[in-house]
Every structure is written in C-alpha cells, then in structure tokens.
Design an enzyme around this catalytic site. Sequence first.
Site, short mmCIF file in Angstrom:
data_model
loop_
_atom_site.label_atom_id
_atom_site.label_comp_id
_atom_site.label_asym_id
_atom_site.label_seq_id
_atom_site.Cartn_x
_atom_site.Cartn_y
_atom_site.Cartn_z
N CYS A 1 25.15 5.65 172.94
CA CYS A 1 23.94 5.50 172.12
C CYS A 1 22.87 6.51 172.56
CB CYS A 1 23.45 4.05 172.18
SG CYS A 1 22.33 3.64 170.84
N HIS B 1 28.49 0.57 171.21
CA HIS B 1 28.28 0.10 172.59
C HIS B 1 29.51 -0.63 173.14
CE1 HIS B 1 23.91 0.75 173.09
NE2 HIS B 1 23.88 0.65 171.78
N GLU C 1 30.05 -1.42 176.18
CA GLU C 1 29.63 -2.34 177.27
C GLU C 1 29.11 -3.67 176.74
OE1 GLU C 1 27.77 -0.13 175.96
OE2 GLU C 1 25.66 -0.68 176.10
#
Lengths: 230, 81
Positions: A86, A203, A205
């Site tokens: 990002c 994302h 994570e």
Amino acid sequence: MKFAVVVFPGSNCDRDCHHVVSHVLGQEADYVWHQDTDLNGFDAVVLPGGFSYGDYLRAGAVAKISPVMEAVAKFANAGGPVIGICNGFQILLETGLLPGAMQRNNSLRFMCKTVDLVCRTERTPFTGELSAGSRLRLPIANAEGNYTIDDDGFAALKDNDQIVFQYCDAQGEVSDASNPNGSRANIAGICNVRGNVLGMMPHPERAAESVLGNDDGLALFTSALEHLNR
Amino acid sequence: MKKARVIVGNKKGVFDPEGKVVHSGLARLGYDQVAEVKVGKVIDLQFESGTEDEIRERIDKMCAQFLVNPVIEDYTVEFLD
C-alpha cells in the site's frame, strides 16, 4: 530469519506486519525508524502501509527522501527481498525502485474492501508458494491505488515478467468491471526486473490468520521465509 | 527577496480524475460552457538570494528530485512581485 519493518511518521500497518512475522510466521521482526540508516543483520525488509508524513506533497514523496530509504535502496540493489504494501508500494514508486506512479482512484473515493486477485508470477521471493494463475482474496484500503505507467513502461513490465498481481472477478476474469480504481491493466502489484522488490496495494498482513476469516495473505510471508531458507 | 510560484499539474495525456469530477460538478450547477477542467497544485517559494536564472535552475533541480513526480506531472515556474 530477521525481518525489518520500517516505520515512518504516519505508518499504521507496521504493527500488523510485525505481528504476522513474529507471531504467525514465528520469525524475528524489528522496527526500523525512518531516521535509521542501517539495515545490517536483516534478511528481508517490509515497507508497511499507512500515510507516511501525512501523504503531504504526494503519497510516498516525503518518505522517499528520508534517511532509511538510502539503506532500503542499498539492500534492494544487493538483491535483498523487499515488499512494499500500500503506502509502501507508493514509496517504492516514488524512489524509483519500481516503475510507474500512483494516481487518485478514478472514483475519487477511498476504497476499502476485499478484492479478488490473480497471481501472474511466482518468481518473486514473496510469491514462490503461489503459482502463476492462482487466485487469492485480500483487502485493499487506499485513495491512491490507480497505477499509472506510460506505454513503453507497460511494455517493459510485460516483457520482463514484472506484473505480479492483477485485480480480477470471482471467476478469475481480469476486466474493467473487476478494476476497483482505474489501474492500468488491473495492476495490483509489480516487481522490479530482478524480481526481489515487490510492491502491492492489497494488504496480505491483514488477511494472514484463519481466525480473521481469511489467511490468503500468509502465503506471501511463508514464501519469503522459504526463499530465505533456500 | 524573490518569490517564485511552481504550478504542478498532470502531464498531457495523463488522466486527471479530480479535474473530471470538478468538471461534472460545474456542469451540474449549470456551467455547461466549460470545455475542460484540470486540477493541480501551487507551491510558493521565497528565496533569500539569487537571480531569476539561478533560482529557476534551482527550482528545476528541486522539481526533478522532490517537488514533482516526472512520471505523471509537469510544472511551470513564474515569479511573483
């Protein structure tokens, strides 16, 4: 293995990345402050998401000139695995470690939703456990995810196998309808020519544990570990 | 002291979503005679010293390094009184 999680003023996904590396992957993770200039002892570098320096001037523009980025460039140029997620992707574009630029989403809206992605190459350290053509669902959360590159740059991306992720629909079809932000060719992630530097808007994570309902993103971290252990 | 104004906009051919939305907003308000809208940004710099030529040269360097993203943006410089 030891992962560096770079922290800029305004980073807000640094703890998520640290958590996934240390608690889910079971590896060592350390925060590296934007004023630091030394990445010795680290095996991989994560540039997390957020709003570094408040996105002032352009997203990633001020982070580009922070002291730590010289060390990140050195690490990347030596072949070390670097992932920018990002805002981390935006920073990699601003520094020129990856080609192209980000513009405002064509809807002008902050996009926050889970998207379907197709992986196009397994040659990066972060996609070794995915095969080309495999699909995953990951969240996006950004206002500037509209990937832009000129015709020559785009041809080079294709010729050099640098397109890593594309937005697709639930059937895996890459089309305008499955493009959330106007990105050229539905690009969600690219790598450098060498393949060791990956930038992606989604994302991983935030979707790396089954308790969260989705662990598709974990493959990027386990791939990196596998790559480093090889 | 010399004051310079850097006007940053999208390069020709690079889509400007903000300009497009402002354009349709103006049309909604009845200003349908506007053919095109571009939205950019203005950076005002005040210099302690230097001639206009020197300052212009310095600004070109600043833009190449930091102020402008050459992939999608270009800029013009003007001097203010």
